[in-house]
Design a protein around this motif. Sequence first.
Motif, PDB file in Angstrom:
ATOM      1  N   GLY A  50       1.247  -1.402  -0.392  1.00  0.00           N
ATOM      2  CA  GLY A  50      -0.428   0.237   0.103  1.00  0.00           C
ATOM      3  C   GLY A  50       0.607   1.832   0.005  1.00  0.00           C
ATOM      4  N   GLU A  51       1.977   1.237  -0.492  1.00  0.00           N
ATOM      5  CA  GLU A  51       2.620   1.690  -0.446  1.00  0.00           C
ATOM      6  C   GLU A  51       2.474   2.857  -1.208  1.00  0.00           C
ATOM      7  OE1 GLU A  51       7.701   2.973   0.013  1.00  0.00           O
ATOM      8  OE2 GLU A  51       7.246   0.979   0.421  1.00  0.00           O
ATOM      9  N   ILE A  52       1.891   2.401  -2.439  1.00  0.00           N
ATOM     10  CA  ILE A  52       2.174   2.982  -3.984  1.00  0.00           C
ATOM     11  C   ILE A  52       1.287   2.599  -4.420  1.00  0.00           C
ATOM     12  CG2 ILE A  52       4.614   3.646  -4.209  1.00  0.00           C
ATOM     13  CD1 ILE A  52       4.777   1.035  -6.747  1.00  0.00           C
ATOM     14  N   GLN A  53       0.430   3.054  -5.498  1.00  0.00           N
ATOM     15  CA  GLN A  53      -1.209   3.024  -5.657  1.00  0.00           C
ATOM     16  C   GLN A  53      -0.838   2.631  -7.386  1.00  0.00           C
ATOM     17  OE1 GLN A  53      -1.344   5.919  -3.814  1.00  0.00           O
ATOM     18  NE2 GLN A  53      -1.566   4.325  -2.461  1.00  0.00           N
ATOM     19  N   VAL A  54       0.457   3.653  -7.973  1.00  0.00           N
ATOM     20  CA  VAL A  54      -0.001   2.522  -9.294  1.00  0.00           C
ATOM     21  C   VAL A  54       1.715   2.466  -9.742  1.00  0.00           C
ATOM     22  CG1 VAL A  54      -0.061   5.491  -9.543  1.00  0.00           C
ATOM     23  CG2 VAL A  54      -0.512   3.494 -11.843  1.00  0.00           C
ATOM     24  N   SER A  55       2.396   2.561 -10.498  1.00  0.00           N
ATOM     25  CA  SER A  55       3.526   2.645 -11.005  1.00  0.00           C
ATOM     26  C   SER A  55       4.366   2.484 -12.911  1.00  0.00           C
ATOM     27  CB  SER A  55       4.545   1.669 -10.249  1.00  0.00           C
ATOM     28  OG  SER A  55       5.338   1.439 -11.233  1.00  0.00           O
ATOM     29  N   LEU A  56       4.751   3.436 -13.290  1.00  0.00           N
ATOM     30  CA  LEU A  56       5.431   2.630 -14.216  1.00  0.00           C
ATOM     31  C   LEU A  56       6.861   1.949 -14.006  1.00  0.00           C
ATOM     32  CD1 LEU A  56       4.893   4.603 -16.995  1.00  0.00           C
ATOM     33  CD2 LEU A  56       6.899   6.053 -16.587  1.00  0.00           C
ATOM     34  N   VAL A  73      -2.248  -5.390 -12.324  1.00  0.00           N
ATOM     35  CA  VAL A  73      -2.703  -5.487 -14.301  1.00  0.00           C
ATOM     36  C   VAL A  73      -1.933  -4.002 -14.856  1.00  0.00           C
ATOM     37  CG1 VAL A  73      -4.419  -4.318 -13.356  1.00  0.00           C
ATOM     38  CG2 VAL A  73      -4.915  -4.994 -15.519  1.00  0.00           C
ATOM     39  N   ALA A  74      -1.616  -4.323 -16.075  1.00  0.00           N
ATOM     40  CA  ALA A  74      -1.486  -2.994 -17.126  1.00  0.00           C
ATOM     41  C   ALA A  74      -2.087  -2.346 -17.129  1.00  0.00           C
ATOM     42  CB  ALA A  74      -0.450  -3.950 -18.090  1.00  0.00           C
ATOM     43  N   ILE A  75      -2.110  -0.512 -17.132  1.00  0.00           N
ATOM     44  CA  ILE A  75      -3.323  -0.560 -18.017  1.00  0.00           C
ATOM     45  C   ILE A  75      -3.363   1.203 -18.764  1.00  0.00           C
ATOM     46  CG2 ILE A  75      -4.844  -0.338 -15.013  1.00  0.00           C
ATOM     47  CD1 ILE A  75      -4.067   2.368 -14.186  1.00  0.00           C
ATOM     48  N   ALA A  76      -2.160   0.928 -19.139  1.00  0.00           N
ATOM     49  CA  ALA A  76      -1.944   2.308 -20.145  1.00  0.00           C
ATOM     50  C   ALA A  76      -0.274   1.937 -20.439  1.00  0.00           C
ATOM     51  CB  ALA A  76      -1.857   3.184 -19.847  1.00  0.00           C
ATOM     52  N   GLY A  77      -0.004   1.997 -21.656  1.00  0.00           N
ATOM     53  CA  GLY A  77       1.257   1.556 -22.817  1.00  0.00           C
ATOM     54  C   GLY A  77       1.858   2.425 -21.837  1.00  0.00           C
ATOM     55  N   ALA A  78       3.300   2.977 -22.123  1.00  0.00           N
ATOM     56  CA  ALA A  78       4.020   3.745 -21.809  1.00  0.00           C
ATOM     57  C   ALA A  78       6.041   3.503 -23.359  1.00  0.00           C
ATOM     58  CB  ALA A  78       5.322   3.552 -20.565  1.00  0.00           C
ATOM     59  N   SER A 189      -0.763  -1.204 -12.162  1.00  0.00           N
ATOM     60  CA  SER A 189      -1.400  -1.420 -10.818  1.00  0.00           C
ATOM     61  C   SER A 189      -2.310  -2.381  -9.938  1.00  0.00           C
ATOM     62  CB  SER A 189      -2.908  -0.633 -10.667  1.00  0.00           C
ATOM     63  OG  SER A 189      -3.064   0.263  -9.716  1.00  0.00           O
ATOM     64  N   THR A 190      -3.184  -2.295  -9.608  1.00  0.00           N
ATOM     65  CA  THR A 190      -3.360  -3.566  -9.258  1.00  0.00           C
ATOM     66  C   THR A 190      -5.312  -3.839  -9.218  1.00  0.00           C
ATOM     67  OG1 THR A 190      -4.399  -3.130  -7.481  1.00  0.00           O
ATOM     68  CG2 THR A 190      -1.457  -4.532  -7.589  1.00  0.00           C
TER      69      THR A 190
END
Length: 302
Positions: A50-56, A73-78, A189-190
């Motif tokens: 729970g330290e982060i909610q989203v990551s690149l 889960v992957a939610i957007a392309g980078a 994210s999850t």
Amino acid sequence: VVRASYSALVPSGAPFWIGKELGLFEKEGLRVDLIYINSATRVMAAMFSGEIQVSLAGVSSVVSAYARGSDTVAIAGAVNKINVSIYALPEIRGPDDLKGKKLGITRFGGLYDVAAQYALKKWGLQPGRDVVLIQIGDIPSIMAALAGNSIQAATLQPPFTIRAAQIGYRELMDLSKAGLEYQNTAVISTRSILKKSPDTFRKFIRAYSSALAVFHTQRETTLKVMAKYLKGIDPVVLEKSYDAYREWVPEIPYINHAGMETVIEMTPGADKGRGVKAADILDETFVKELDQQGFYRALYKR
């Protein structure tokens, strides 16, 4: 507050940095704290605690985590391509000269390992028998190992590929041009975090998409932001890195599905535990919604 991490000091982090520096997250009503976490294992640990909610971050970490039972889960392309090159000391004239030599990677199981294994296979060389893969940790250490001849070749990404070319090292393969479909990094994210606050993530992907538009259309602004985060980088190297990444980062952040399949195929242990399919670790809902609303057309004035 959304706590977001980025996992490498390379230009792929630019859309997160732009979002923060230009107030694009705030414009959507979000307060975003950016954290640099340079290891996939630590990114996952931070997300689950729970330290982060989203990551690149790299997609192979999503595959591994899912195979072990998580709902990552992957939610957007980078970065929708494998943007790694193999560079060697000048005396290595071609792949055959690598026989009996050492090739440096960051970590076993990571992107650089995947790239090295793929290149060696293409060249008909066997890792371990023909070429020894040496795990070194980070890219500055790899560059030092090359300079000291303790390795004779290495897997590198811009800006380090540009530096390597300047020094006179020889490029043996550019994997972005090798015909390998590969989803390199994504916004991750999850499913449980997304379910808790879908609206927050809807806004987050709007801001991220706006930052992508700045990245693609406002060169000077982007270079200024990148220079702040990639401290001490030579301006010429910075510009060349930016030009390279513009080819690999999508304007509309859909994920490269064929590339996801390759990641699953090449991630060690993905076939153990749950058999992973691309659909299991993808959720492009927010990107699709924005696309259907005409958001991207308006962003790029099309």
